[in-house]
Scaffold this motif. Structure first.
Motif, mmCIF file in Angstrom:
data_model
loop_
_atom_site.group_PDB
_atom_site.id
_atom_site.type_symbol
_atom_site.label_atom_id
_atom_site.label_comp_id
_atom_site.label_asym_id
_atom_site.label_seq_id
_atom_site.Cartn_x
_atom_site.Cartn_y
_atom_site.Cartn_z
ATOM 1 N N LEU A 63 24.806 35.768 39.360
ATOM 2 C CA LEU A 63 25.274 37.128 39.130
ATOM 3 C C LEU A 63 26.777 37.188 39.339
ATOM 4 C CD1 LEU A 63 24.897 40.211 38.709
ATOM 5 C CD2 LEU A 63 24.419 40.385 41.170
ATOM 6 N N SER A 64 27.478 37.759 38.381
ATOM 7 C CA SER A 64 28.924 37.967 38.483
ATOM 8 C C SER A 64 29.223 39.426 38.177
ATOM 9 C CB SER A 64 29.665 37.064 37.492
ATOM 10 O OG SER A 64 31.046 37.371 37.474
ATOM 11 N N VAL A 65 30.026 40.053 39.024
ATOM 12 C CA VAL A 65 30.452 41.445 38.841
ATOM 13 C C VAL A 65 31.971 41.438 38.714
ATOM 14 C CG1 VAL A 65 30.452 43.773 39.816
ATOM 15 C CG2 VAL A 65 28.494 42.248 40.220
ATOM 16 N N SER A 66 32.503 42.048 37.661
ATOM 17 C CA SER A 66 33.938 41.966 37.419
ATOM 18 C C SER A 66 34.511 43.306 36.993
ATOM 19 C CB SER A 66 34.245 40.902 36.361
ATOM 20 O OG SER A 66 33.635 41.224 35.132
ATOM 21 N N TRP A 67 35.834 43.395 37.070
ATOM 22 C CA TRP A 67 36.554 44.601 36.662
ATOM 23 C C TRP A 67 37.906 44.198 36.107
ATOM 24 C CZ3 TRP A 67 35.473 42.984 41.512
ATOM 25 C CH2 TRP A 67 36.544 42.667 42.347
ATOM 26 N N ALA A 68 38.533 45.127 35.395
ATOM 27 C CA ALA A 68 39.848 44.889 34.806
ATOM 28 C C ALA A 68 40.839 45.892 35.372
ATOM 29 C CB ALA A 68 39.785 45.007 33.280
ATOM 30 N N GLN A 69 42.014 45.393 35.781
ATOM 31 C CA GLN A 69 43.023 46.269 36.381
ATOM 32 C C GLN A 69 43.761 47.102 35.341
ATOM 33 O OE1 GLN A 69 44.867 42.875 38.350
ATOM 34 N NE2 GLN A 69 44.421 43.791 40.332
ATOM 35 N N ALA A 70 43.728 46.679 34.072
ATOM 36 C CA ALA A 70 44.346 47.435 32.979
ATOM 37 C C ALA A 70 43.458 47.298 31.753
ATOM 38 C CB ALA A 70 45.748 46.920 32.682
ATOM 39 N N ARG A 71 43.612 48.225 30.813
ATOM 40 C CA ARG A 71 42.824 48.146 29.591
ATOM 41 C C ARG A 71 43.341 47.025 28.691
ATOM 42 N NH1 ARG A 71 39.551 51.665 26.533
ATOM 43 N NH2 ARG A 71 39.961 53.416 27.929
ATOM 44 N N ASN A 72 44.662 47.026 28.444
ATOM 45 C CA ASN A 72 45.265 46.085 27.509
ATOM 46 C C ASN A 72 46.170 45.088 28.221
ATOM 47 O OD1 ASN A 72 44.173 47.322 25.141
ATOM 48 N ND2 ASN A 72 45.666 48.972 25.389
ATOM 49 N N PRO A 73 46.380 43.903 27.643
ATOM 50 C CA PRO A 73 47.338 42.947 28.207
ATOM 51 C C PRO A 73 48.726 43.584 28.321
ATOM 52 C CG PRO A 73 46.007 41.893 26.519
ATOM 53 C CD PRO A 73 45.685 43.353 26.458
ATOM 54 N N GLY A 74 49.359 43.404 29.465
ATOM 55 C CA GLY A 74 50.671 43.982 29.683
ATOM 56 C C GLY A 74 50.655 45.418 30.145
ATOM 57 N N GLY A 75 49.462 46.034 30.190
ATOM 58 C CA GLY A 75 49.366 47.427 30.630
ATOM 59 C C GLY A 75 49.505 47.555 32.136
ATOM 60 N N ARG A 76 49.720 48.786 32.578
ATOM 61 C CA ARG A 76 49.877 49.034 34.009
ATOM 62 C C ARG A 76 48.567 48.765 34.745
ATOM 63 N NH1 ARG A 76 51.888 54.788 35.197
ATOM 64 N NH2 ARG A 76 51.930 53.878 37.298
ATOM 65 N N ALA A 77 48.669 48.023 35.826
ATOM 66 C CA ALA A 77 47.483 47.635 36.599
ATOM 67 C C ALA A 77 47.123 48.732 37.585
ATOM 68 C CB ALA A 77 47.739 46.311 37.316
#
Length: 684
Positions: A545-559
């Motif tokens: 099981l792996s649970v993940s998230w993204a700090q920004a929507r797009n590459p280079g976007g504000r985290a």
């Protein structure tokens, strides 16, 4: 051929399942945690009742919610020597009774069952002068379904809906009530009925005609209801009429898996069962046979101390890998990392069909479809069309293509930038800067369009000179690559559609606040349902099981994104520290001069644009010449073959074999198969 003896049936059960099987009389409630063998327990209970002579098979009605579950139950009962037991969905059981009794009671033919509400809903909307496309019609149909299973009459809808937090995007409750009423009038006028009418008509017939009720009750004397946490008020009322004051009923469910409240499901029918039926025998199934101790522990901790906490599971498996919690800079990086892990597991022998990527909404699938396609990983999208097959996406791409052509007549400023041109074009279809406030198909459609806007933003950032035509070419390339048919593959699906399924390896993606819980969740009850939705997703995993998230929507976007609040107590201490302190991801610095880099292209190569190149410039120029020729032969833009940033990395690292080339950012399995031999020949 005789079935198993009673003692044989009991030998196959664990202690708690055996308690269920031996509780053959009176009201029984089974709180069955995820993966605890509830179907095994209730089918053995029925079979034991038949084998002991207490039950006549034809007098037992087992009710569940899907035809698949009903079929599985019938198959198990046949194997256990109880072939005569009826196992049906609520609608199937009610329709069977309705078809038999309706002509006798009313002296007329039963109204025709309509397969879809949309045509009738479209007529009702026109009568009420409501302009409605397919998405709005589907939302109106869903709202009518909720009202009918919740016993809300059209005359009461405008008063009840606001108090229940119900809404349909762009329309007040009074308008929805008028369309609801017009729909019911039109349906009756055409001699039709919908699926909710099947339950309503059956309940009405049993309540109004004592002879019919007596005959049904003499036929069915014992009831078993699976997934009881999903019962609606209408289904509960029908069940009460079937029982007719008796208490020979066994219900099974898990309050922690109540994820359909928006459709009328009410877990309090399960939690309050013992109060309604005094003398209830209650049993908890806690032995989890699906997942490793690591997965079970994480699921238990997710619900611990929350209003959703149900039975505390105990794994019956050997230990497995630790549950992974991973943050990523953006959604593209998250999808790429998951694709890499899927490939690693496949190399270890895990079949593609035993792996799944789960997410909150359908629109999130596109990034994963792209990442899997890039690496040549087969996949299937369950419960929805692939991203580029969705009607709103196909229509949008067609319109964007028309806008890109000279003289298309589309109302877009020819001097506008790529992203502005995409936004202006999609706005003619109904896209807006702000999302719809209500859930449903209108919101889903907006999410699909927004995914195209986000893709345009990322595309423009990587190549500021790109125009709308180049962007459409890239969309066509993505669609072409992602539409390859597969016999088996990794499952991509939403958390809702994953319920009832399981895989060896599960990746739950996009677990950040605003997505899970979704931003539209209002109030503690709706937020808590989002927690249960994550619980359902996590408990689909058998081993990994792996649970993940993204700090920004797009590459280079504000985290600016944070991991979901539900993960606070699950994260490792160091990750929790970073999250609670509000720290951002580390800046990427130039490998040559040490200064921070800012653009996506600079971040990809890890070097400022104006720093001296550390790669083999002659090789880079040879690669560019080859790319130009290959793009011309393939009739695609040059960047579709490889971007400049990827060619720079190749010229810097000079990979000597396929595996080394595959480790270069921007080189996936499909591009390796297509271009690998030529690139390696140029390097050597």
């Amino acid at each position: 051929m005789p079935g198993p003896r009673p003692e044989q049936l009991l030998e196959a059960l664990d202690p708690e399942q055996r308690q269920v099987a031996e509780a053959l009389r009176g009201p029984v409630r089974v709180l069955a945690g995820a993966g605890t063998g509830k179907t095994r327990a209730i089918t053995h209970r029925i079979a034991l009742g038949v084998a002991s002579g207490l039950y006549q098979p034809s007098e037992v009605l087992a009710v569940t919610f899907t035809t698949r579950a009903a079929g599985e139950m019938r198959a198990r009962l046949r194997t256990l020597g109880a072939a005569g037991v009826q196992a049906r969905t609520f609608h199937s059981a009610a329709l069977r009774q309705l078809r038999f009794f309706w002509p006798h009671v009313h002296g007329t033919e039963l109204p025709t069952l309509t397969e879809s509400k949309l045509a009738l809903m479209a007529t009702a909307a026109r009568r009420c002068r409501v302009s409605a496309d397919q998405a709005l019609l589907r939302d109106l149909a869903s709202e009518v379904e909720w009202a009918k299973v919740s016993n809300v009459h059209p005359d009461d809808y405008a008063r009840v809906a606001p108090a229940r937090g119900r809404s349909v995007a762009g329309h007040d409750p009074e308008t929805v009530a008028r369309v609801f009423s017009a729909y019911e009038d039109g349906k009756r006028g055409q001699g039709r009925m919908d699926m909710e009418d099947v339950l309503l008509f059956t309940a009405g017939m049993l309540a109004d005609d004592e002879r019919v009720a007596a005959q049904v009750r003499s036929q069915y004397k014992r009831f078993v209801v699976d997934e009881f946490q999903d019962v609606s008020p209408l289904q509960s009322a029908l069940l009460d009429l079937w029982l007719g004051g008796r208490d020979e009923i066994c219900v099974v469910g898990d309050p922690a898996q109540t994820i359909y409240s928006f459709a009328g499901a009410r877990a309090d029918h399960l939690t309050g069962f013992a109060k309604k039926f005094p003398g209830t025998t209650s049993v908890e199934l806690v032995r989890n046979y699906r997942s490793t101790p690591e997965v079970v522990d994480a699921a238990n901790r997710l619900l611990a101390g929350s209003p959703s906490q149900g039975v505390r599971l105990r794994s019956q498996h050997a230990s497995g890998p630790a549950v992974a919690f991973r943050g990523h800079p953006d959604e593209v990086a998250e999808a790429s990392a998951i694709a890499g892990e899927l490939r690693r597991l496949a190399d270890q022998g895990v079949p593609w069909s035993e792996m799944a990527v789960l997410f909150r909404i359908n629109a999130q699938s596109e990034a994963h479809e792209e990442a899997l396609t890039e690496r040549g990983i087969p996949y299937v999208v369950r419960g929805a069309a692939r991203f580029f097959d969705r009607p709103e996406v196909r229509q949008a791409v067609t319109l964007l293509r028309g806008t890109a052509r000279a003289g298309s007549g589309a109302p877009v400023d020819p001097d506008a930038g790529l992203v502005d041109a995409v936004r202006a074009t999609l706005s003619t279809m109904g896209w807006t800067h702000e999302p719809p406030t209500a859930r449903g198909q209108v919101r889903d459609r907006w999410e699909s369009w927004q995914a195209l806007v986000d893709q345009a933003t990322e595309f423009s950032a990587a190549d500021p000179a790109a125009d709308l035509g180049a962007f459409v070419d890239d969309l066509d390339r993505r669609a072409s690559e992602q539409h390859a048919p597969v016999a088996e593959g990794v499952t991509l699906t939403t958390l809702h559609a994953a319920k009832g399924l399981e895989w060896d390896a599960v990746f739950v993606a996009g677990v950040q606040d605003g997505t899970l819980p979704i931003s539209m969740a209002e109030g503690p009850a709706e937020v808590e349902e989002e927690r249960r939705l994550l619980y359902v997703g996590m408990t689909r995993a058998r081993r990994s099981l792996s649970v993940s998230w993204a700090q920004a929507r797009n590459p280079g976007g504000r985290a600016t994104r944070q991991p979901s609040r539900f993960l606070t107590e699950l994260l490792p201490a160091d990750e929790r520290q970073r999250t609670t302190s509000g720290s951002r991801r580390k800046a990427v610095h130039c490998r040559e001069c040490g200064k921070p880099v800012s653009t996506p292209a600079e971040k990809k190569v890890g070097r400022c644009a104006d720093c001296p190149a550390s790669y083999d410039e002659a090789l880079f120029e040879r690669l560019r010449d080859w790319r130009r020729s290959r793009a011309s032969d393939d009739e695609v833009p040059a960047y579709v073959v490889f971007t400049d940033a990827t060619l720079q990395l190749i010229a810097e690292h000079k990979p000597g074999d396929e595996q080394a080339l595959l480790r270069i950012s921007g080189v996936g399995r499909s591009k390796l198969d297509k271009y690998g031999d030529e690139v390696l020949a140029l390097i050597s």
